[in-house]
Design a protein around this motif. Structure first.
Motif, PDB file in Angstrom:
ATOM      1  N   PHE A  33       4.629 -22.613   2.368  1.00  0.00           N
ATOM      2  CA  PHE A  33       4.219 -23.065   1.042  1.00  0.00           C
ATOM      3  C   PHE A  33       2.706 -23.243   0.979  1.00  0.00           C
ATOM      4  O   PHE A  33       2.052 -22.794   0.039  1.00  0.00           O
ATOM      5  N   ASN A  34       2.160 -23.908   1.981  1.00  0.00           N
ATOM      6  CA  ASN A  34       0.716 -24.151   2.027  1.00  0.00           C
ATOM      7  C   ASN A  34      -0.054 -22.833   2.006  1.00  0.00           C
ATOM      8  O   ASN A  34      -1.030 -22.680   1.265  1.00  0.00           O
ATOM      9  N   SER A  35       0.392 -21.901   2.795  1.00  0.00           N
ATOM     10  CA  SER A  35      -0.267 -20.601   2.855  1.00  0.00           C
ATOM     11  C   SER A  35      -0.170 -19.868   1.514  1.00  0.00           C
ATOM     12  O   SER A  35      -1.157 -19.333   1.011  1.00  0.00           O
TER      13      SER A  35
ATOM     14  N   ASP B  44      -9.050 -18.248  -8.369  1.00  0.00           N
ATOM     15  CA  ASP B  44     -10.491 -18.450  -8.326  1.00  0.00           C
ATOM     16  C   ASP B  44     -11.222 -17.113  -8.444  1.00  0.00           C
ATOM     17  O   ASP B  44     -12.204 -16.996  -9.177  1.00  0.00           O
ATOM     18  N   ALA B  45     -10.717 -16.099  -7.740  1.00  0.00           N
ATOM     19  CA  ALA B  45     -11.336 -14.771  -7.803  1.00  0.00           C
ATOM     20  C   ALA B  45     -11.216 -14.191  -9.206  1.00  0.00           C
ATOM     21  O   ALA B  45     -12.165 -13.587  -9.717  1.00  0.00           O
ATOM     22  N   GLN B  46     -10.056 -14.390  -9.839  1.00  0.00           N
ATOM     23  CA  GLN B  46      -9.875 -13.877 -11.201  1.00  0.00           C
ATOM     24  C   GLN B  46     -10.784 -14.608 -12.188  1.00  0.00           C
ATOM     25  O   GLN B  46     -11.355 -14.004 -13.086  1.00  0.00           O
ATOM     26  N   THR B  47     -10.945 -15.922 -12.008  1.00  0.00           N
ATOM     27  CA  THR B  47     -11.820 -16.702 -12.874  1.00  0.00           C
ATOM     28  C   THR B  47     -13.268 -16.251 -12.723  1.00  0.00           C
ATOM     29  O   THR B  47     -13.980 -16.070 -13.719  1.00  0.00           O
ATOM     30  N   SER B  48     -13.695 -16.042 -11.487  1.00  0.00           N
ATOM     31  CA  SER B  48     -15.067 -15.585 -11.239  1.00  0.00           C
ATOM     32  C   SER B  48     -15.305 -14.229 -11.881  1.00  0.00           C
ATOM     33  O   SER B  48     -16.341 -13.986 -12.490  1.00  0.00           O
ATOM     34  N   SER B  49     -14.336 -13.346 -11.758  1.00  0.00           N
ATOM     35  CA  SER B  49     -14.440 -12.014 -12.343  1.00  0.00           C
ATOM     36  C   SER B  49     -14.511 -12.098 -13.861  1.00  0.00           C
ATOM     37  O   SER B  49     -15.308 -11.409 -14.503  1.00  0.00           O
TER      38      SER B  49
ATOM     39  N   TYR C 120      -2.577 -18.277  -3.627  1.00  0.00           N
ATOM     40  CA  TYR C 120      -2.479 -18.233  -5.080  1.00  0.00           C
ATOM     41  C   TYR C 120      -3.727 -18.835  -5.725  1.00  0.00           C
ATOM     42  O   TYR C 120      -4.305 -18.263  -6.653  1.00  0.00           O
ATOM     43  N   VAL C 121      -4.159 -19.987  -5.221  1.00  0.00           N
ATOM     44  CA  VAL C 121      -5.364 -20.637  -5.757  1.00  0.00           C
ATOM     45  C   VAL C 121      -6.586 -19.753  -5.519  1.00  0.00           C
ATOM     46  O   VAL C 121      -7.440 -19.604  -6.399  1.00  0.00           O
ATOM     47  N   HIS C 122      -6.673 -19.154  -4.344  1.00  0.00           N
ATOM     48  CA  HIS C 122      -7.793 -18.256  -4.041  1.00  0.00           C
ATOM     49  C   HIS C 122      -7.812 -17.088  -5.024  1.00  0.00           C
ATOM     50  O   HIS C 122      -8.873 -16.711  -5.532  1.00  0.00           O
ATOM     51  N   ASP C 123      -6.652 -16.504  -5.293  1.00  0.00           N
ATOM     52  CA  ASP C 123      -6.564 -15.391  -6.244  1.00  0.00           C
ATOM     53  C   ASP C 123      -6.982 -15.825  -7.648  1.00  0.00           C
ATOM     54  O   ASP C 123      -7.662 -15.090  -8.361  1.00  0.00           O
TER      55      ASP C 123
END
Length: 108
Positions: free
Chosen positions: A82-84, A94-99, A89-92
């Motif tokens: 779950f943690n992984s 963040d990447a989508q938000t930055s983009s 998911y959060v990393h993805d």
């Protein structure tokens, strides 16, 4: 971990009492019955049983019959997965938000 599984675990972990139950199970070397957990909380046994069922159904804990009692323990393998999955998911996101931010800045 599939998104449905991730969401199910999030729902199960989304209640303060269930988080407290996980902490109790972890502190007790993962060998507690419902009465042991109830003794640590100011809740009725039936309420604790319902919370244990939610955690059990989500795969967060497992149950082992010991005579007339059921002992519960944390499934650390599932919490690690779950943690992984959640971190990914959060990393993805963040990447989508930055983009998206860069796209909006370029358009503005």
């Amino acid at each position: 971990m599939e998104k449905d599984d991730l969401a199910g675990m999030m729902r199960a972990l989304g209640h303060p009492v269930r988080l407290e139950i996980l902490a109790i199970l972890a502190k007790s070397a993962n060998n507690c019955c419902c009465n042991d957990v109830t003794d640590c909380l100011s809740l009725a046994q039936s309420t604790v049983s319902q919370h244990l069922k939610v955690l059990l159904d989500a795969g967060v804990i497992e149950r082992e019959a010991k005579g007339t009692r059921n002992n519960y323990r944390v499934r650390t393998d599932r919490l690690t997965a779950f943690n992984s999955a959640f971190s990914g998911y959060v990393h993805d996101l963040d990447a989508q938000t930055s983009s998206c931010d860069r796209t909006l800045e370029a358009a503005g």
